[in-house]
Design an enzyme around this catalytic site. Structure first.
Site: not given
Length: 318
Positions: A170, A264, A294
Site C-alpha cells: 500500500s 480493490e 487490498h
C-alpha cells in the site's frame, strides 16, 4: 466456474475444502468491512486519526503472524525497528527491507510484523521493518528520511545494495518506489529487487478503478485516500513524482514484482505501473487475484499462501 485441483483427494473432499476456503474469505471480508466502517473518514477531512490508528493495530492483531521465526525489536536512534529472522537455517547474505502500509498516517511494528514474518518464511531471508514517522504530525518527507536511515543502516551492516530486496504494501509500496528513486537521484546503488503488494502509486487518484471498484473494495475509499494524502502532503502537488511513483522516471530500476487484488480501487495503480515499467524497459511481473482485496497477502487464506509462494519464486529465481 472455479477449477478444483486434486492431489489424492476425492471430489467431495476437494469441494468441501473449497467451500471452507470461500467461507474463510467471506469471514475475512466481513471483519474488514467492520474495521473499515469504524475508522474510515466519512468526508474529505482526516477525522478520528487516533481511531484510524487503533483500527490498524486491531487489524494487525486479528491476523496472526507466521510461526517459526524470531521477532527482535530495537531502536535506531529514535526510530523503532525490528528483525524477523527465520529460526531454521536461512540465507544470511541477503535481506528484505520492508516498508509497512497505512496511508502514511497509521501503522507500526505490530502491523508490520504480519507481512514481515510471511516474507521471512517464504524467502528464507531476514526481514528488517522500521516504524517511520507518521503524518499529519510528520508530513512528507519524514517517512522518506526514515526509509533512507533504514537503508543506510543495512549498508553499515555490510550488505550490498543488490543483496537487499525492497518490499512494501500500500503506502509502503509507494515508499519503496520513492526510496528507490531517491537512491537513483543521489547516484547510489539500487536494491536488487522490489516486491510491491497493492502499491499506492498515484496520489492524484486518477485511475478508473476508483469508480469501477468502489462498491467491491472492503478496505479503501476515495475519501479515505484523499484525506490521508492531504495529511501527508498538505502542500498538494499529488501528481508530482516524489509523491506519485507512477510519474517517476523509473529507467534503470531493478526487477519489480507487483501483486494486487481485483476488487480493490487501487487496481489501476498496479496495472498502470506495469505499463510504465514496460515503457522504461524495467523487468517486471504483474500478478492479480481477481476476487481478492487490498493487501490480501496479510490474511490466512489459500490465495495469500499462493501469493507468498510467488513472491519467493520471484525473489529467489527471477
Amino acid at each position: 466456474m472455479k477449477k478444483l485441483w486434486f492431489t489424492g483427494q476425492s471430489f467431495s473432499e476437494a469441494a468441501e475444502e473449497l467451500s471452507v476456503n470461500e467461507k474463510a474469505a467471506q469471514a475475512m471480508l466481513a471483519a474488514l468491512k467492520t474495521v473499515h466502517s469504524l475508522s474510515a473518514p466519512t468526508d474529505g477531512a482526516l477525522e478520528g486519526l487516533e481511531r484510524q490508528r487503533q483500527s490498524q493495530n486491531i487489524l494487525g492483531r486479528l491476523v496472526s503472524p507466521e510461526l517459526g521465526y524470531s521477532w527482535e525489536p530495537f531502536q535506531l536512534g529514535s526510530m523503532p525497528m525490528a528483525w524477523a529472522r527465520p529460526e531454521c537455517g536461512h540465507d544470511r547474505h541477503h535481506v528484505v527491507l520492508y516498508c509497512h502500509g497505512g496511508g502514511y498516517t497509521s501503522g507500526n511494528l505490530g502491523y508490520a510484523r504480519v507481512l514481515a514474518s510471511k516474507l521471512a518464511k517464504s524467502t528464507g531471508y531476514e526481514v528488517l521493518s522500521f516504524e517511520y514517522r507518521l503524518a499529519p504530525e510528520h508530513p512528507y518527507p519524514a517517512a522518506l528520511e526514515d526509509a533512507l536511515a533504514a537503508w543506510d543502516y543495512l549498508m553499515e551492516l555490510g550488505y550490498g545494495a543488490r543483496d537487499v530486496v525492497l518490499a512494501g504494501d500500500s503506502a509502503g509500496g509507494n515508499l519503496a518506489l520513492v526510496l528507490t528513486q531517491a537512491l537513483k537521484e543521489a547516484g547510489r546503488r539500487l536494491p536488487g529487487k522490489l516486491v510491491l503488494c497493492s502499491p499506492w502509486t498515484d496520489m492524484s487518484c486518477s485511475g478508473d478503478s476508483y469508480e469501477a471498484h468502489k462498491e467491491d473494495d472492503p478496505v479503501l475509499t476515495r475519501a479515505y485516500l484523499e484525506a490521508v494524502r492531504q495529511a501527508y502532503a498538505p502542500q498538494g502537488g499529488w501528481d508530482q513524482p516524489e509523491l506519485s511513483p507512477l510519474f517517476q522516471d523509473v529507467s534503470g530500476f531493478p526487477p519489480v514484482l507487483v501483486q494486487y487484488g481485483g476488487h480493490e480501487i487501487l487496481a489501476d495503480d498496479a496495472i498502470r505501473l506495469k505499463k510504465h515499467l514496460d515503457e522504461a524497459g524495467v523487468p517486471n511481473v504483474l500478478q492479480c487475484w481477481p476476487e481478492m482485496w487490498h493487501v490480501f497477502q496479510m490474511f490466512p487464506l489459500p490465495q495469500s499462501q499462493q501469493a507468498m509462494e510467488r513472491v519467493a519464486a520471484f525473489v529467489l529465481d527471477y
